[in-house]
Design an enzyme around this catalytic site. Structure first.
Site, PDB file in Angstrom:
ATOM      1  N   PHE A   1     -12.277  -7.694  13.107  1.00 28.37           N
ATOM      2  CA  PHE A   1     -11.156  -8.094  12.270  1.00 28.37           C
ATOM      3  C   PHE A   1     -10.779  -6.976  11.288  1.00 28.37           C
ATOM      4  O   PHE A   1     -11.633  -6.419  10.605  1.00 28.37           O
ATOM      5  CB  PHE A   1     -11.522  -9.362  11.494  1.00 28.37           C
ATOM      6  CG  PHE A   1     -10.421  -9.828  10.568  1.00 28.37           C
ATOM      7  CD1 PHE A   1      -9.209 -10.261  11.069  1.00 28.37           C
ATOM      8  CD2 PHE A   1     -10.602  -9.812   9.184  1.00 28.37           C
ATOM      9  CE1 PHE A   1      -8.197 -10.678  10.220  1.00 28.37           C
ATOM     10  CE2 PHE A   1      -9.595 -10.226   8.329  1.00 28.37           C
ATOM     11  CZ  PHE A   1      -8.382 -10.662   8.856  1.00 28.37           C
ATOM     12  N   GLN A   2      -9.522  -6.689  11.225  1.00 28.67           N
ATOM     13  CA  GLN A   2      -8.975  -5.656  10.353  1.00 28.67           C
ATOM     14  C   GLN A   2      -9.668  -4.304  10.529  1.00 28.67           C
ATOM     15  O   GLN A   2      -9.852  -3.562   9.577  1.00 28.67           O
ATOM     16  CB  GLN A   2      -9.003  -6.094   8.886  1.00 28.67           C
ATOM     17  CG  GLN A   2      -7.987  -7.203   8.608  1.00 28.67           C
ATOM     18  CD  GLN A   2      -7.793  -7.519   7.127  1.00 28.67           C
ATOM     19  OE1 GLN A   2      -8.704  -7.309   6.333  1.00 28.67           O
ATOM     20  NE2 GLN A   2      -6.618  -8.040   6.778  1.00 28.67           N
TER      21      GLN A   2
ATOM     22  N   LYS B   1     -17.898  -1.313   4.778  1.00 30.91           N
ATOM     23  CA  LYS B   1     -18.252  -2.299   3.759  1.00 30.91           C
ATOM     24  C   LYS B   1     -19.767  -2.364   3.532  1.00 30.91           C
ATOM     25  O   LYS B   1     -20.227  -2.569   2.412  1.00 30.91           O
ATOM     26  CB  LYS B   1     -17.731  -3.676   4.178  1.00 30.91           C
ATOM     27  CG  LYS B   1     -17.863  -4.725   3.094  1.00 30.91           C
ATOM     28  CD  LYS B   1     -17.229  -6.036   3.517  1.00 30.91           C
ATOM     29  CE  LYS B   1     -17.258  -7.043   2.372  1.00 30.91           C
ATOM     30  NZ  LYS B   1     -16.661  -8.329   2.769  1.00 30.91           N
TER      31      LYS B   1
ATOM     32  N   MET C   1      24.067   9.208   3.271  1.00 31.05           N
ATOM     33  CA  MET C   1      24.023  10.512   3.938  1.00 31.05           C
ATOM     34  C   MET C   1      24.272  10.342   5.436  1.00 31.05           C
ATOM     35  O   MET C   1      24.888  11.203   6.075  1.00 31.05           O
ATOM     36  CB  MET C   1      22.672  11.187   3.667  1.00 31.05           C
ATOM     37  CG  MET C   1      22.633  12.659   4.013  1.00 31.05           C
ATOM     38  SD  MET C   1      23.824  13.628   3.068  1.00 31.05           S
ATOM     39  CE  MET C   1      22.804  14.239   1.731  1.00 31.05           C
TER      40      MET C   1
ATOM     41  N   GLU D   1       0.823  -1.217   0.000  1.00 32.30           N
ATOM     42  CA  GLU D   1       0.000   0.000   0.000  1.00 32.30           C
ATOM     43  C   GLU D   1       0.855   1.265   0.000  1.00 32.30           C
ATOM     44  O   GLU D   1       0.439   2.291  -0.539  1.00 32.30           O
ATOM     45  CB  GLU D   1      -0.950   0.010   1.202  1.00 32.30           C
ATOM     46  CG  GLU D   1      -2.080  -1.010   1.125  1.00 32.30           C
ATOM     47  CD  GLU D   1      -1.693  -2.375   1.703  1.00 32.30           C
ATOM     48  OE1 GLU D   1      -0.488  -2.578   1.989  1.00 32.30           O
ATOM     49  OE2 GLU D   1      -2.580  -3.220   1.857  1.00 32.30           O
TER      50      GLU D   1
END
Lengths: 571, 174
Positions: free
Chosen positions: A114-115, A164, A471, A52
């Site tokens: 969940f999630q 959803k 760096m 993502e």
């Protein structure tokens, strides 16, 4: 459910089509399935990424190379939280992206389902605005508002969280152009009095300097700025993100200012009697020590975001408005300034302190980038990560057109360059797109080689491989008595083999003598993505350098002979 | 710290009063409070209520923090999409008031002093129990501070303050 009504997910996709969205970058999951399902019948092309974070940077690269918003679609919970880095990157650099997250069904919110993650809560500090859609009827209005907010005023990321059950339930609401944003105003033209006042000072200045920031890129103000510079006969310097607004090959252009800017740009900044920021935000890497920054110069600040005025520097004149419109209003009001002596001085500095690098002792990153600049001939779009490679690319790769230089500035996000190049390549199929990345940053999003390969995308990735977080090593060498800590990237893969494992064409440069041949071959390669691994000397440093928090007087043109104090600035 | 104590102020961290006119939506309070916490401003009191038009809400916030940072914070508040306007009233001509409820543990024969003080401050007894009193007082925050300090020796067991309410006088914007 009324069979004739679209679902919330279908309505959302229809709204995206209506906004002219061509691509969605994303990764699926349970909670976002209704929207992925709706995309099956849509003309919008879904680009399935491998992470993502990669999706957000692709959308960002798409957005910065076009000015159009980039769209991301991810699932709830970890899918959504993986976008936080991309949101911060976009917010810090004012890039318009829209992140749409699937969410648990409404009755389960707050129940640790969940999630489930409170993604609006998690992302408040890294978005311009965000929405949790609780009614299907709100889908069209919120989508319209999100695009308006992302792209107008000071652009920025907007997040939409869609449960959803709304995604798969009916949505009866018609399309809407309604905006319910009573607190949101978009400045355009500046107050005429401010223009008159600024023009008077510009015309009188003996040593004027135009400082061009990312706001000039966003507003497409470059042509107007060039006209103004020519009329005033004033030199131009840019920030890291302002590159490309004004053609860097223009004789009045002194290159990049700031920590790793050219010495002649920084000397001009230190010595000017008027500095006008055009969409710059006086970042600490630009100003260094504030007490000693342009102390005697008149400061004019043009910005579309009023919160930028007096945030760092208190300007003598602040001009609220769109950078292009402000400059266009200024042009007829200014008179040619008496700057001949000043321009001569700037030219003397340019000759006295050119960018230089050693050509001895192995392959040098600066040489590779210098040659890449020559071979791309000012026509390629460059993207970068953050670090030494970024600064060398900024110094040696001249951006000649607007939106041809895309780099993670404010956030300094490792892992940005390669996916950003993929997004830019989707948006610009006719242009050559080169990501310049370090071996450290590349490994944060290298899995997106797959995304580029399956679409036969012609993005090119130049990995400046010094087997270090370069760096960090430079700072530890210079300021921490060379006590290296966590800088050695022992364990790097063979990047050529890694690319080949994805089926991606790969090249390796080991000797200076091979550089042109290999870069030209990669540049001409047209069958899909390719990777060029430049195995550069391990220990090389970026100069000029103004230590963080220092002033131009402390600028190091080359490696110092004496021991240095730790810099006072944080980074 | 106890709300009944006078809030400590200093030259560098004086008390500021800020009015916000915001959309009456969930999440607005979080966005606003993040602007304060990010800049290390401590919110002393915060009153939120619907505005005359219910789709908007009013927030009156008193806070302490660096005066130099205040201007930037007001700008960052005004920048929030849900904030219609943000006004610093720290030195403005405005009507200010606050309400406080105090519960004191005291038997009936101990109440004379308490009621004398209450009368002086125009406080009202709103609950008259056998072992306790609840007093209601309103007025400026400074008046409430003084009243509470006077009653503190009399077994003050509970204190609830509303936080400052403010409205700009005349045609000026709150």
């Amino acid at each position: 459910m009324d069979q004739n009504l679209p679902t919330g997910g279908e309505k959302l996709v229809q709204c995206l089509e209506r906004e002219g969205v061509e691509y969605i970058f994303g990764l699926s999951g349970g909670a976002v399935m209704p929207i992925f399902d709706a995309l099956v019948d849509s003309k919008i092309k879904l680009i399935l990424t491998r992470h993502e974070q990669g999706a957000t940077h692709m959308a960002d690269g798409y957005a910065r190379s076009t000015g159009k918003p980039g769209v991301v679609l991810v699932t709830s919970g970890p899918g959504a939280t993986n976008t936080v880095t991309g949101l911060l990157t976009a917010l810090m650099d004012s890039a318009p992206i829209i992140v749409i997250c699937g969410q648990q069904i409404l009755p389960m919110l707050g129940k640790d389902a969940f999630q489930e993650a409170d993604v609006t809560g998690i992302t408040y500090p890294v978005v311009k605005h965000s929405y949790l859609i609780k009614e299907a009827e709100d889908v069209p209005r919120i989508l319209r508002e999100a695009f308006h907010l992302a792209t107008t005023g000071r652009p920025g990321p907007v997040l939409i969280d869609l449960p959803k059950d709304i995604g798969q339930g009916p949505c009866a609401a018609p399309f809407s152009d309604e905006l319910d944003l009573p607190g949101y105003e978009v400045p355009s033209r500046a107050e005429p009095d401010k223009i008159v006042e600024a023009a008077r000072h510009l015309s009188r200045a003996k040593r004027p300097l135009l400082y061009v920031g990312h706001g000039a890129v966003i507003a497409d103000a470059g042509k107007a700025v060039t006209t103004l510079a020519e009329k005033l006969r004033a030199p131009v310097v840019t920030t890291l993100l302002g590159k490309g607004a004004v053609d860097e090959m223009h004789p009045l252009h002194l290159g990049m200012m700031g920590m790793h800017g050219t010495a002649y740009a920084n000397k001009a900044v230190a010595d000017c009697d008027l500095i006008m920021s055009i969409g710059g935000r006086w970042d600490d890497r630009i100003t260094g020590k504030l007490d000693e920054f342009c102390t005697d110069a008149i400061k004019i600040h043009i910005d579309i975001d009023p919160a930028e005025f007096s945030k760092i520097v208190v300007p003598d004149i602040s001009i609220l408005g769109d950078a292009r419109l402000v400059i266009e209003d200024l042009i007829p009001q200014v008179e040619m300034a008496d700057t001949a002596e000043w321009l001569d001085q700037c030219e003397r500095w340019r000759k006295q302190f050119p960018l230089k690098y050693s050509k001895q002792g192995g392959l040098r990153a600066q040489y590779v980038l210098d040659r890449l600049n020559a071979i791309t001939a000012g026509e390629a779009i460059f993207t970068t990560d953050v670090g030494q490679h970024q600064m060398w690319a900024a110094q040696f790769c001249k951006a000649r057109s607007n939106r041809h230089w895309i780099s993670s500035g404010g956030a300094g996000t490792m892992g940005f360059g390669w996916p950003a190049a993929i997004g830019a390549a989707f948006a610009n199929p006719d242009k050559k797109v080169w990501a310049v990345v370090g071996d450290g940053g590349f490994q944060m999003t290298s899995m997106e080689l797959a995304t580029a390969q399956i679409h036969k995308l012609k993005a090119k990735c130049l990995i400046i491989n010094n087997n270090f977080l370069g760096m960090i090593r430079q700072w530890q060498e210079m300021f921490y008595e060379n006590r290296l800590s966590g800088a050695d990237l022992e364990g790097n893969p063979d990047f050529v083999k890694l690319a080949q494992a994805y089926g991606v064409k790969a090249f390796r440069i080991k000797r200076s003598a091979d550089t042109d041949r290999i870069l030209e071959e990669a540049h001409a390669y047209d069958e899909g993505p390719c990777v060029v691994v430049a195995e550069v000397v391990k220990e090389d440093n970026v100069f000029p350098m103004i230590p963080a928090g220092g002033s131009v007087g402390e600028m190091l043109i080359e490696a110092p002979k004496h021991k240095l104090q730790k810099p006072t600035g944080s980074t | 710290m106890s709300a009944a104590q006078t809030i400590p102020t200093s030259e560098s961290n004086p008390i500021h009063t800020i009015s916000l006119f915001v959309n009456n939506k969930p999440g607005v309070l979080v966005r606003v409070s993040l602007v304060f916490s990010r800049r290390a401003f401590n919110i002393e009191s915060l009153v939120v209520s619907p505005a005359a038009e219910g789709r908007f809400a009013r927030m009156t916030i008193t806070c302490s923090g660096n005066s130099g940072a205040l201007e930037q914070m007001i700008k960052q508040l005004a920048k929030l999409v849900d904030v219609v306007h943000a006004v610093d009233h720290t030195r403005d001509d405005a009507y200010e008031t606050e309400i406080a409820l105090l519960k004191l543990d005291c038997a009936i024969d101990e109440r004379t002093h308490i009621l004398q003080i209450s009368e002086h401050y125009k406080a009202k007894v709103v609950d008259y129990g056998t072992d306790s009193l609840i007093l209601q007082v309103y007025g400026s925050s400074e008046k409430l501070d003084a009243f509470i300090d006077l009653l503190r020796p009399f077994q003050l067991v509970e204190l609830v303050r509303s936080g400052k309410l403010l409205m700009a006088r005349g045609r000026q914007l709150t």
